[in-house]
Design an enzyme around this catalytic site. Sequence first.
Site, PDB file in Angstrom:
ATOM      1  N   ASP A   1       0.827  -1.202   0.000  1.00  9.39           N
ATOM      2  CA  ASP A   1       0.000   0.000   0.000  1.00  9.39           C
ATOM      3  C   ASP A   1       0.864   1.256   0.000  1.00  9.39           C
ATOM      4  OD1 ASP A   1      -2.314   1.465   0.008  1.00  9.39           O
ATOM      5  OD2 ASP A   1      -3.051   0.727   1.932  1.00  9.39           O
TER       6      ASP A   1
ATOM      7  N   HIS B   1       3.297   3.949  -8.921  1.00 12.75           N
ATOM      8  CA  HIS B   1       3.135   2.535  -9.264  1.00 12.75           C
ATOM      9  C   HIS B   1       4.407   1.981  -9.904  1.00 12.75           C
ATOM     10  CE1 HIS B   1      -0.945   2.431  -8.002  1.00 12.75           C
ATOM     11  NE2 HIS B   1      -1.409   3.205  -8.960  1.00 12.75           N
TER      12      HIS B   1
ATOM     13  N   LEU C   1      12.412 -19.794  -4.074  1.00 13.92           N
ATOM     14  CA  LEU C   1      11.238 -19.034  -3.659  1.00 13.92           C
ATOM     15  C   LEU C   1      10.067 -19.277  -4.607  1.00 13.92           C
ATOM     16  CD1 LEU C   1       9.911 -16.670  -1.969  1.00 13.92           C
ATOM     17  CD2 LEU C   1      10.832 -15.134  -3.718  1.00 13.92           C
TER      18      LEU C   1
END
Length: 231
Positions: A15, A32, A126
């Site tokens: 956020d 962004h 991962l």
Amino acid sequence: MNKSSLPVHIAIIMDGNGRWAKKRNKKRTFGHREGAENVRRIVKHSARRGIKHLTLFTFSTENWNRPKREVNTLMRMFSSLLDKEVSELNKNNVRIDFIGRRDRLGGTLLKKMENAEKETEENTGLNLVLAIDYGGRREIVDACSRIMRQSVSSIDEDRFRDYLYKPSLPDVDLLIRTADEMRISNFLLWQGAYAEIYVSPLLWPDFDEDAMDNAIEEYQTRERKFGEIKE
């Protein structure tokens, strides 16, 4: 940091991109883009730290309600990142998966997502999971719909998991939210039932490797009881 007690599954609600840009008198799209760059840093850092699963809340079902120009920009950025990053993920032994609805995404983007999953499926490091057009309530409703279509007569929690978007994804150990927001925002409602929650005041583009380490170290100080009373 104790490497023997790392969280297996970290989920992050990223956020603050828009606020980060506004503080610099820039457009939200600038925030962004910086947020996307930070994704690259945090993914690499998580892989180095030995985290097994990292789920990022990339685009929610509610994000479609944002201005169309912003939505289109986000989708273009996401598509471009897939073009650039799959080879890098392979170099770092990272496997990528996607959870969420796929019926509202464009055909070209869907093809890139499927190719990324295919190209990295043999990687053993991962597991990076990107939640795209994702909502926790929607995932549960979709699971119930599949159960009904198959006329399942008996269900328990273990079997219900089989109908989620990614059944093999383990429960969330550590849920991180940036920008000092105190909400889970419809994210991984089933998998996050007993997640340890860590809220950072940093806006997402500023949530760097040290901040990630701080969150993990805080997690390691907590006693996880899962509803039990421990003497």
